[in-house]
Every structure is written in C-alpha cells, then in structure tokens.
Enzyme design. Structure first.
Site, PDB file in Angstrom:
ATOM      1  N   TYR A 109     -17.798  88.021   7.485  1.00 50.10           N
ATOM      2  CA  TYR A 109     -16.676  88.260   6.549  1.00 50.10           C
ATOM      3  C   TYR A 109     -15.297  88.461   7.214  1.00 50.10           C
ATOM      4  O   TYR A 109     -15.315  87.723   8.152  1.00 50.10           O
ATOM      5  CB  TYR A 109     -17.129  89.528   5.573  1.00 50.10           C
ATOM      6  N   ARG A 162      -6.765  81.439  -3.801  1.00 48.22           N
ATOM      7  CA  ARG A 162      -6.124  82.244  -2.961  1.00 48.22           C
ATOM      8  C   ARG A 162      -7.242  83.065  -2.102  1.00 48.22           C
ATOM      9  O   ARG A 162      -7.758  84.109  -2.426  1.00 48.22           O
ATOM     10  CB  ARG A 162      -5.518  83.522  -4.109  1.00 48.22           C
ATOM     11  N   LYS A 180     -19.743  87.023   0.866  1.00 47.28           N
ATOM     12  CA  LYS A 180     -19.552  88.065   0.028  1.00 47.28           C
ATOM     13  C   LYS A 180     -21.182  88.288  -0.236  1.00 47.28           C
ATOM     14  O   LYS A 180     -21.373  89.297  -0.385  1.00 47.28           O
ATOM     15  CB  LYS A 180     -18.794  87.728  -1.164  1.00 47.28           C
ATOM     16  N   GLU A 251     -13.722  85.814  -7.545  1.00 51.54           N
ATOM     17  CA  GLU A 251     -13.384  86.149  -6.543  1.00 51.54           C
ATOM     18  C   GLU A 251     -12.173  85.197  -5.843  1.00 51.54           C
ATOM     19  O   GLU A 251     -12.511  84.051  -6.065  1.00 51.54           O
ATOM     20  CB  GLU A 251     -14.576  86.059  -5.459  1.00 51.54           C
ATOM     21  N   ASP A 252     -11.244  85.603  -5.329  1.00 51.44           N
ATOM     22  CA  ASP A 252     -10.041  84.948  -4.715  1.00 51.44           C
ATOM     23  C   ASP A 252      -9.709  83.928  -5.689  1.00 51.44           C
ATOM     24  O   ASP A 252      -9.288  82.770  -5.117  1.00 51.44           O
ATOM     25  CB  ASP A 252     -10.854  84.421  -3.528  1.00 51.44           C
ATOM     26  N   ASP A 274     -13.413  91.626  -7.816  1.00 52.82           N
ATOM     27  CA  ASP A 274     -13.556  92.645  -6.727  1.00 52.82           C
ATOM     28  C   ASP A 274     -12.314  92.593  -6.216  1.00 52.82           C
ATOM     29  O   ASP A 274     -11.481  93.699  -5.827  1.00 52.82           O
ATOM     30  CB  ASP A 274     -14.548  92.167  -5.797  1.00 52.82           C
ATOM     31  N   ASP A 275     -11.175  91.786  -6.236  1.00 54.46           N
ATOM     32  CA  ASP A 275      -9.913  91.780  -5.801  1.00 54.46           C
ATOM     33  C   ASP A 275      -9.193  92.740  -6.577  1.00 54.46           C
ATOM     34  O   ASP A 275      -8.422  93.493  -5.737  1.00 54.46           O
ATOM     35  CB  ASP A 275      -9.075  90.357  -5.723  1.00 54.46           C
ATOM     36  N   ASN A 414      -4.787  91.853   4.868  1.00 54.71           N
ATOM     37  CA  ASN A 414      -5.781  91.232   5.624  1.00 54.71           C
ATOM     38  C   ASN A 414      -5.140  89.881   6.149  1.00 54.71           C
ATOM     39  O   ASN A 414      -4.448  89.249   5.338  1.00 54.71           O
ATOM     40  CB  ASN A 414      -7.154  91.393   5.087  1.00 54.71           C
TER      41      ASN A 414
HETATM   42  P1  NAD Z   1      -1.439  88.512  -4.464  1.00 54.79           P
HETATM   43  O1  NAD Z   1      -1.065  87.327  -3.809  1.00 54.79           O
HETATM   44  O2  NAD Z   1      -2.098  88.734  -5.751  1.00 54.79           O
HETATM   45  O3  NAD Z   1      -0.031  89.792  -4.386  1.00 54.79           O
HETATM   46  C1  NAD Z   1       0.561  89.713  -3.326  1.00 54.79           C
HETATM   47  C2  NAD Z   1       1.860  90.679  -3.584  1.00 54.79           C
HETATM   48  O4  NAD Z   1       2.637  90.771  -2.484  1.00 54.79           O
HETATM   49  C3  NAD Z   1       2.831  90.152  -4.616  1.00 54.79           C
HETATM   50  O5  NAD Z   1       3.134  90.954  -5.649  1.00 54.79           O
HETATM   51  C4  NAD Z   1       4.181  89.538  -4.027  1.00 54.79           C
HETATM   52  O6  NAD Z   1       5.104  89.571  -4.765  1.00 54.79           O
HETATM   53  C5  NAD Z   1       4.147  90.717  -3.005  1.00 54.79           C
HETATM   54  N1  NAD Z   1       5.021  90.259  -1.635  1.00 54.79           N
HETATM   55  C6  NAD Z   1       5.090  88.926  -1.129  1.00 54.79           C
HETATM   56  N2  NAD Z   1       5.907  88.837  -0.182  1.00 54.79           N
HETATM   57  C7  NAD Z   1       6.688  90.167  -0.176  1.00 54.79           C
HETATM   58  C8  NAD Z   1       7.402  90.812   0.522  1.00 54.79           C
HETATM   59  N3  NAD Z   1       8.042  90.284   1.536  1.00 54.79           N
HETATM   60  N4  NAD Z   1       7.829  92.159   0.157  1.00 54.79           N
HETATM   61  C9  NAD Z   1       6.990  92.751  -0.761  1.00 54.79           C
HETATM   62  N5  NAD Z   1       6.198  92.268  -1.567  1.00 54.79           N
HETATM   63  C10 NAD Z   1       5.873  90.955  -1.207  1.00 54.79           C
HETATM   64  O7  NAD Z   1      -2.540  89.250  -3.359  1.00 54.79           O
HETATM   65  P2  NAD Z   1      -3.331  90.323  -3.392  1.00 54.79           P
HETATM   66  O8  NAD Z   1      -4.717  89.893  -3.821  1.00 54.79           O
HETATM   67  O9  NAD Z   1      -2.790  91.495  -4.078  1.00 54.79           O
HETATM   68  O10 NAD Z   1      -3.619  90.647  -1.754  1.00 54.79           O
HETATM   69  C11 NAD Z   1      -2.599  90.918  -1.126  1.00 54.79           C
HETATM   70  C12 NAD Z   1      -2.831  91.543   0.391  1.00 54.79           C
HETATM   71  O11 NAD Z   1      -3.817  92.819   0.255  1.00 54.79           O
HETATM   72  C13 NAD Z   1      -3.759  90.433   1.173  1.00 54.79           C
HETATM   73  O12 NAD Z   1      -3.316  90.475   2.385  1.00 54.79           O
HETATM   74  C14 NAD Z   1      -5.205  90.933   1.029  1.00 54.79           C
HETATM   75  O13 NAD Z   1      -5.927  90.594   2.154  1.00 54.79           O
HETATM   76  C15 NAD Z   1      -5.011  92.342   0.986  1.00 54.79           C
HETATM   77  N6  NAD Z   1      -6.316  93.048   0.207  1.00 54.79           N
HETATM   78  C16 NAD Z   1      -6.810  94.121   0.974  1.00 54.79           C
HETATM   79  C17 NAD Z   1      -7.902  94.668   0.388  1.00 54.79           C
HETATM   80  C18 NAD Z   1      -8.487  95.850   1.222  1.00 54.79           C
HETATM   81  O14 NAD Z   1      -8.030  96.435   2.205  1.00 54.79           O
HETATM   82  N7  NAD Z   1      -9.705  96.278   0.775  1.00 54.79           N
HETATM   83  C19 NAD Z   1      -8.531  94.356  -0.682  1.00 54.79           C
HETATM   84  C20 NAD Z   1      -7.774  93.273  -1.184  1.00 54.79           C
HETATM   85  C21 NAD Z   1      -6.496  92.582  -0.887  1.00 54.79           C
END
Ligand code: NAD
Length: 557
Positions: A109, A162, A180, A251-252, A274-275, A414
């Site tokens: 993963y 995504r 997954k 997912e994604d 899950d996201d 991530n």
């Molecule tokens: P998403 O695309 O839905 O959201 C991203 C957000 O970040 C948006 O609101 C965007 O406006 C904001 N953003 C972008 N550039 C920015 C900046 N310079 N300053 C401030 N904000 C900014 O993506 P997501 O699904 O919410 O995922 C975001 C991150 O979280 C990814 O890197 C993902 O890998 C990580 N994530 C981690 C876990 C975990 O640790 N368990 C789980 C899910 C997602």
C-alpha cells in the site's frame, strides 16, 4: 483452412479441460501450495515430476519469499514480486504480509502502491480486479456477472481521479482498490474471494497518460455531468443486484464527487468513503489517545486543520460527532474546528466557499497564512491534510509549543515526502514536547535522552475492522456512529507503553486483534440498532474471529 475444418481438427496441445486436477490446482493461486504439496498429495494429484522433490513447510517457503523480497533493489521491485506471488500462491502471499505487516504494508500500500499506479501501464502483467468503463454503459449488470467469485461481499471502487496525493491516474489507479482489498484480508481476515476491486473508467485528464500508447484506460477526457452520473448510478444498482448485500467502499474519487456520491448513496446503499469517514475515525482516535498524554479533555480542544479536503473535513465531522457525544451542541462543536486551505483562513464571508466547507466557515477576520492563524487562534492541535510538504515550519511548530505544554501536531499528508513536517522536526522544534503522528511511517527519533516512536495515523487501523463488522453482522448500512465507535475502540487499545514512547496508535503488528475488536464493536451496533435481520450471537467477538480468514493450506485427499 475452412472454419468447419478447424473445428473438426483435434487439439494437438492438451486442452485445459484435459489437464488433470493436480495441474489445475498448481496453477490456481487460491489452491496452489507450491513446494508444500505433501508426498501423499503429489501422488494423488499426479504432481510427481512437476515439482522439485523436496517437500517444504509453509514456514520454509516464507523464508524463501522474505529472502527474495529483501534482496530486491527497490520497493517497486518488491511490489512486483509480491503481486506475482499473490498471482501464484495467495495463501503464502498473505502469510508473508500478515507475519511482517509493518515491513510489507508500505510495499503493498502507500507509499509504494502510488508509484506502482504511476507506472501501471508499463509494469502491467496480469489482470487483477474488474474494469467497468463508459463503453459498458447499459450493460454493467451483465458484465459484472463475469466476475468468477459469486460470493463477493466487499467492493472497493475508484474512478482514479485523486489517487493518494498523486492526482488523476485514470484507469491506472486500479492499484489502489487492489491494494486496499489486500489490506482488508491481511488486517481483518476478509476472505480474498469475497473482495472485489473495481475501476470505474470514465476517462482521464492526465495528458501524459492520454499520450502514452501503453495506457490501459479508455482514450478520452473525463466524463462529467449526467454522462458520469449515469454510469455511477448504473454501477451502484448493478453491484447491489449481482452481489446482494455487498458493502461498497468508494475510494480516491476527486473531492467534489466524493462528498456528493457519499451523500447521494449512503442512505440507500451499504456504502462508505474511507478517505472521508475512515480518515476521520483514525485521526480522532489519535486525538482521543493524545488526551492521555496531554491530560486535556476532548471538549477543550481547538483544532486547526491545514487542508479542507476530504480528509480534513472528514476528521472534523467525526470530531464534531465525538463532542456531541459529550453533550456539546453541533454548532458549538463545529466552532472548535478551524481550517486554513490554499486560500488562507476559511472564514465567513470569503468568496466561493465549497458546500462541504460551509459549516466550518466561522466569523473571524480573514488571515492569509498559517503562522498568523496559529498565533491568532492558539489551537491545541494542528493537523496537516494539505498534501503540501514542509508547511509546518519551524516558526509554526515553535508557536504551537509557545502556548501549549504538549502541542498536538499531526502531519498526515502522504506519501512521506508530502508530510507537513518530519517527526524529527516536530520533536526538535518543540523541544521534545510535541505529541506527533504522521500519515506515512517515520523512523524513531532520538531527542536528548529520549527516543520517540511516532505513531502512524494509518487508515488501515479503521477501515478493515469497520468492513469486517458490517460484513459479519450483515448490516444494511454503515453509519457515522460506527466510525466514531471505531475511533473510541482504537484509542482504547493504545497501551501505556505506547504512550510512554510518544505513540498514540497501537503497533501495526497488533492490527488483526485491533480489527477484530473494532469489528465486534461495529457489529454490536448493527445488532443493537436493527440494521440487520441476523440474530445477535451470544459472543460477537467470537463470531468475528471465527469468520476471519487465516492463510492455511488446504489438504487434498
Ligand atoms: P483533497 O484534495 O480533498 O484536499 C486537499 C486540501 O488541501 C484542499 O482543501 C486544498 O485547498 C488544501 N491545500 C492545497 N494546497 C494548500 C496550501 N498550500 N495550503 C493550505 N491548504 C492547501 O485531498 P484529501 O483527500 O483531503 O487529502 C489531503 C492529504 O491528506 C493527502 O496528502 C493525503 O495523502 C492525506 N491523507 C492522509 C490520511 C492519513 O494519514 N490517514 C488519510 C487521508 C488522506
């Protein structure tokens, strides 16, 4: 030669129908035992001569696999080796993954699966999973019947828009549902034949892929509007008809579709995202466990999120649900969650606020950067879900440590390269006082005379257990309350010895017990709330454990 002649001519090669039972078993990844077929089985199945003479135990086979994996020069090579193993001997694959989950999870993963998806068109070897494309519109139910395992109980479906933090990878995002579902089996023992990975290919806007002759998806830009919605809807209805009672995990998907589809289907389909929901539960579990280090109460926390996408909003929603449980009104609970996104502080009156962000746009003077927001709001916890590396700067972490004795700092983006700060930075800049967790794994950090073991807020702590609980209880629905319950269960399983090392999650090596307990708690909710027609067993945990797949070879007689 005429067609008629061709038909009459007997096959010179042995047709698959003529192959004897043993050879079929040898080439079936679900039934194959490789060199572990016993003398007796080799005799009965006519395998003598087809295998090297020495009979190995599964433990010896595991040693060989580990040797091979560890000798590979890159993680992508390791990924390819493991997928090839899964294609020829599924039980051995799962034994290796389950016995070495901390080592194997980053390969099957995130982060390696992301690289595999980026290279998918070039490394593609064997079909795995199921593709439904726009070309199948009108026939989705019919083609779903081509899936060989009629007992599918869980589907993970993506449209590839995504993929992790990597953007639109079109049909090459297939690695994600495959990976997954491998985790559903490895972490929660959902039998492999009950898992169905699906790619909804609606095109891609990724120019590089569109220009690559080896790209595996349909050659067109992404469908939007009714063309997209009609395919998704046909798929949802067909999946429920072909696999009655199936649990669907979306997912994604791109962020607008993810929120929209979750809202549209969660009330009439056994479905979750899950996201959004899984991330919400895992992060809130980390915050609940952090209270045992900081000595604070959930009700007193003020959380500042960097990133207001699926993950950030998902966490805030579960946090709000947790506060509501403590008797705080929804409106007040929301006011404890603040967001900075790509446009600065999310506040009332800002232009063009997306629907999913609206509940968190509070009255406040607009601030255009994170540091000043931290100084103005003085949050107790700072959570990074922006996909923007190094945004938790030294000044930001120092500010958090200025007004918090134990600042909670979770850099959850991530893969590792995208984390808002590293574990070492968080501990160093806060003088060893930060309660830190990350999305991708970080090595232990030595600071002064202490060694910190950062916890990984990995969604794999939550979704396999929730899925298992829903499947075992045959719940018709997946509720937000189930995710909140899962968060509490997970936080309760963090031991004092974990907290002493700074870790707010249990070790990943405990994942099977963690998933079983979460599943039992989720199943109990389904029984208690009448979400299922199945009668509640006397011992729900025992029922869950009984159901869980173990990688053990069958005996052939
Ligand atoms: P998403 O695309 O839905 O959201 C991203 C957000 O970040 C948006 O609101 C965007 O406006 C904001 N953003 C972008 N550039 C920015 C900046 N310079 N300053 C401030 N904000 C900014 O993506 P997501 O699904 O919410 O995922 C975001 C991150 O979280 C990814 O890197 C993902 O890998 C990580 N994530 C981690 C876990 C975990 O640790 N368990 C789980 C899910 C997602």
């Amino acid at each position: 030669m005429s067609v008629a002649k061709l038909k009459e001519k007997p096959h010179t090669n042995q047709s698959s129908a003529e192959l004897h039972r043993g050879v079929k078993i040898l080439h079936d990844p679900i039934r194959n035992k490789g060199t572990a077929f016993t003398e007796d089985e080799r005799e009965k199945l006519k395998l003598r001569g087809l295998l090297p003479p020495r009979v190995h135990t599964m433990a010896e086979q595991e040693l060989r696999v580990l040797g091979n994996i560890r000798a590979k020069p890159t993680d992508l090579e390791r990924y390819l080796y493991l997928i090839a193993l899964q294609d020829r001997n599924e039980n051995l694959f799962y034994r290796v993954v389950m016995n070495h989950v901390e080592e194997m999870m980053p390969i099957i993963y995130t982060p390696t699966v992301g690289q595999a998806c980026q290279e998918f068109q070039h490394i593609y070897r064997k079909p795995r999973g199921f593709y439904v494309s726009l070309h199948d519109k009108g026939n989705v139910k019919e083609i779903l019947q081509n899936w060989p395992h009629k007992n599918a109980r869980i589907i993970v479906v993506t449209d590839g828009e995504r993929i992790l933090g990597l953007g639109d990878l079109g049909a090459d995002g297939m690695g994600i549902p495959i990976g997954k579902l491998s985790l559903y089996t490895a972490c929660a023992g959902i039998p492999p034949t009950e898992c169905l990975p699906i790619m909804l290919d609606v095109g891609t806007n990724n120019e590089k892929l569109l220009n690559d002759p080896l790209y595996n998806g349909i050659e067109r830009r992404r469908a939007r509007g009714s063309e997209y919605d009609e395919l998704v809807d046909e798929f949802m209805q067909a999946a429920k008809e072909v696999f009655p009672g199936v649990l669907i995990q979306i997912e994604d998907f791109g962020n607008t579709n993810a929120f929209r589809l979750l809202e549209q289907y969660r009330h009439n389909t056994c479905l979750f995202d899950d996201d959004i929901q899984g991330t919400g539960a895992v992060a809130v579990a980390g915050i609940i466990a952090s209270m045992r280090i900081t000595g604070g109460n959930l009700a007193d926390q003020k959380i500042l999120f960097l990133g207001a996408g699926e993950a950030g909003i998902g966490i805030a929603d579960v946090f709000v649900a947790a506060l509501k449980e403590e008797g705080i009104s929804e409106e007040d609970a929301r006011k404890q969650c603040w967001f900075v996104d790509s446009r600065g502080l999310l506040c009332a009156g800002r232009d063009n606020i997306a629907t999913h962000k609206e509940p968190y746009a509070h009255e406040h003077e607009y601030i255009d950067n994170l540091l000043d927001t931290v100084k103005a709001l003085k949050p107790t916890a700072l959570l990074g879900l922006s996909g923007q590396p190094q945004t938790f700067t030294k000044e930001v972490v120092e500010a958090m440590a200025d007004f918090n004795e134990r600042p909670i700092i979770f850099a959850l983006s991530n893969p590792t390269s995208m984390a808002e700060c590293t574990a070492e930075q968080a501990y160093t800049w806060s003088d060893g006082r930060a309660v830190f967790a990350s999305g991708s794994p970080f090595d232990p950090v030595k600071y002064g005379d202490r060694t910190f073991v950062p916890g990984q807020g990995n969604n794999a702590y939550i979704f396999p257990g929730v899925g298992l609980g829903v499947i075992v209880s045959r719940s018709r629905t997946v509720t937000d309350e189930m995710f909140l319950r899962a968060a509490h269960s997970l936080a309760n399983m963090v031991k004092i010895s974990d907290l002493e090392r700074g870790r707010v999650y249990p070790p990943l090596s405990d994942i099977r017990q963690v998933s079983a307990q979460i599943a039992a708690d989720v199943a109990k909710m389904a029984y208690d709330n009448g979400f299922t027609d199945k009668p509640e067993p006397e011992d729900v945990l025992a029922e869950v454990q009984e159901y869980m797949y173990r990688p053990i070879y069958p005996h052939y007689v």
